[in-house]
Structure formats: structure tokens, C-alpha cells
Scaffold this motif. Structure first.
Motif, PDB file in Angstrom:
ATOM      1  N   LYS A  20     -84.323 -42.322  22.194  1.00  0.00           N
ATOM      2  CA  LYS A  20     -85.335 -41.692  21.608  1.00  0.00           C
ATOM      3  C   LYS A  20     -86.842 -41.691  21.948  1.00  0.00           C
ATOM      4  O   LYS A  20     -87.593 -40.989  21.451  1.00  0.00           O
ATOM      5  CB  LYS A  20     -85.225 -42.128  19.975  1.00  0.00           C
ATOM      6  N   GLY A  21     -87.088 -42.303  22.945  1.00  0.00           N
ATOM      7  CA  GLY A  21     -88.289 -42.511  23.637  1.00  0.00           C
ATOM      8  C   GLY A  21     -88.959 -43.632  22.990  1.00  0.00           C
ATOM      9  O   GLY A  21     -88.688 -43.841  21.699  1.00  0.00           O
ATOM     10  N   TYR A  22     -90.139 -44.029  23.445  1.00  0.00           N
ATOM     11  CA  TYR A  22     -91.128 -45.211  22.781  1.00  0.00           C
ATOM     12  C   TYR A  22     -91.466 -44.510  21.477  1.00  0.00           C
ATOM     13  O   TYR A  22     -91.428 -45.446  20.383  1.00  0.00           O
ATOM     14  CB  TYR A  22     -92.112 -45.500  23.690  1.00  0.00           C
ATOM     15  N   GLN A  23     -92.259 -43.290  21.388  1.00  0.00           N
ATOM     16  CA  GLN A  23     -92.823 -43.020  20.321  1.00  0.00           C
ATOM     17  C   GLN A  23     -91.781 -42.488  19.211  1.00  0.00           C
ATOM     18  O   GLN A  23     -92.132 -42.440  18.158  1.00  0.00           O
ATOM     19  CB  GLN A  23     -93.590 -41.577  20.697  1.00  0.00           C
ATOM     20  N   GLY A  24     -90.315 -42.225  19.562  1.00  0.00           N
ATOM     21  CA  GLY A  24     -89.680 -41.605  18.494  1.00  0.00           C
ATOM     22  C   GLY A  24     -88.574 -43.128  18.227  1.00  0.00           C
ATOM     23  O   GLY A  24     -87.953 -42.796  17.107  1.00  0.00           O
ATOM     24  N   ALA A  25     -89.049 -44.328  18.819  1.00  0.00           N
ATOM     25  CA  ALA A  25     -88.176 -45.421  18.640  1.00  0.00           C
ATOM     26  C   ALA A  25     -88.415 -46.048  16.934  1.00  0.00           C
ATOM     27  O   ALA A  25     -89.686 -46.175  16.751  1.00  0.00           O
ATOM     28  CB  ALA A  25     -88.260 -46.412  19.449  1.00  0.00           C
ATOM     29  N   SER A  26     -87.419 -46.261  16.156  1.00  0.00           N
ATOM     30  CA  SER A  26     -87.757 -46.704  15.062  1.00  0.00           C
ATOM     31  C   SER A  26     -87.401 -48.260  14.779  1.00  0.00           C
ATOM     32  O   SER A  26     -86.427 -48.742  15.045  1.00  0.00           O
ATOM     33  CB  SER A  26     -86.528 -45.916  13.986  1.00  0.00           C
TER      34      SER A  26
END
Length: 190
Positions: A20-26
Motif C-alpha cells: 500500500k505504500g508508506y503513506q497508505g500503510a495502516s
């Protein structure tokens, strides 16, 4: 137990960031998949960013070091073994793309810590290729050439091939590029 908890966090974080990418990582997903509570994460890492940087460094470095240093342990056939590793599509995820390129494209212009780490990892990747080429030159399997520039060319071509396969959803794009790249690399044989 602590080492396993730390490793679970790193594995889970890397998987989430790769997908999900760093920014999309939950963080919730990372913690749930690692089967740990937030407090456990803070025992090992100050925050999401630190966890991400450590997981990227440990997982990507390990992957490329293992892939390319095993070639250097051979006694001969460095170019052929290297080319075989490039053709091995089981070593790559063409749906997600290259983890190095993904993080560089997402984060290097947004955060200097990511930029520094990814530059270091990418340069290490290129050095691994150069080391293989240097070994081939040393063992007289390949003519003298500027292995630094050739390693840059090979790394750039591979990154482009992976991106093409990811963009089109067609692994054959990668294989076609590798076929032409292989012919070029083998043109340096003695």
C-alpha cells in the motif's frame, strides 16, 4: 520471544508498505498482522516511520544481498548465473513492482530519511551487480570494460522492465527486455 515479536513487526510492516505504500500503510493492520499491541511496537520503534525505515532496510537489503552474493560464491560462469537469476521470474512480484523503486517514487522527494536510505539501498544494488561483473572480468570470462557504467545500465534497464510489466500486467514485457539485456551482457564475454 522479543526477537520474534520484532521480526513479526518488521515482516508485517514491510508487507503492508510494499502493498500500500508508506503513506497508505495502516498501523492497525501492521499490528494486527504481527499479532502485537501498540505498546510492543513502541518497545522496539519510536514511531511508524522508524518501523518503516528499519523494515525496508532489513527486508530489501536481505533480499538483494542473498540474491547476488550467492552468485559471487561461484567459481565460474558469473555472467550466465547472473542472467539466469534475472530470468527467474519467481524472484519478483510484477503486480507490486520493485520495492526499491516503489519507495523511491513515493517517498524520496517527501522525506530526507527515506531519500538517504533508498539511495543507499539502490547504490548497494548497483554495487552488487558491479561486483559480479568485476568477478567475471577478474576470472577472464568477460573483457575489460567500465563495470560501474555497465552496472548502472543493467540496474536501470531492470527497473524499467519491472515497471513495464507492472504497468501492463504482462510479465512477458519483463522477459523480452531481459532477453535483449542478456544478449548485450553476453556480448562482453571473451
Amino acid at each position: 520471544m522479543e526477537k520474534r515479536t520484532r521480526n513479526n513487526l518488521i515482516d508485517s510492516a514491510f508487507k503492508e508498505i510494499y502493498e500500500k505504500g508508506y503513506q497508505g500503510a495502516s498501523m492497525t493492520t501492521i499490528l494486527n498482522n504481527a499479532k502485537v499491541h501498540k505498546g510492543s511496537m513502541y518497545h522496539f520503534f519510536a514511531n511508524k516511520k522508524e518501523l518503516a525505515l528499519v523494515s525496508i532496510k532489513e527486508k530489501i537489503y536481505a533480499k538483494f544481498v542473498q540474491r547476488y552474493t550467492s552468485i559471487l560464491q561461484n567459481e565460474s560462469n558469473y555472467l550466465e548465473t547472473f542472467i539466469e537469476s534475472l530470468k527467474d521470474i519467481t524472484q519478483r512480484d510484477f503486480n507490486k513492482g520493485c520495492p526499491i523503486a516503489n519507495v523511491i517514487q513515493e517517498m524520496s522527494n517527501l522525506d530526507s530519511d527515506f531519500k538517504v536510505l533508498m539511495e543507499k539501498i539502490y547504490l548497494s544494488f548497483r554495487k552488487n551487480i558491479k561486483d559480479i561483473l568485476d568477478k567475471a572480468v577478474e576470472k577472464k570470462e568477460m573483457k575489460q570494460c567500465d563495470t560501474t557504467k555497465l552496472a548502472l545500465y543493467i540496474a536501470s534497464t531492470l527497473e524499467g522492465a519491472i515497471l513495464s510489466a507492472k504497468a501492463t500486467g504482462n510479465i512477458q514485457d519483463y522477459l523480452d527486455v531481459v532477453e535483449i539485456l542478456s544478449t548485450y551482457i553476453l556480448s562482453f564475454r571473451l
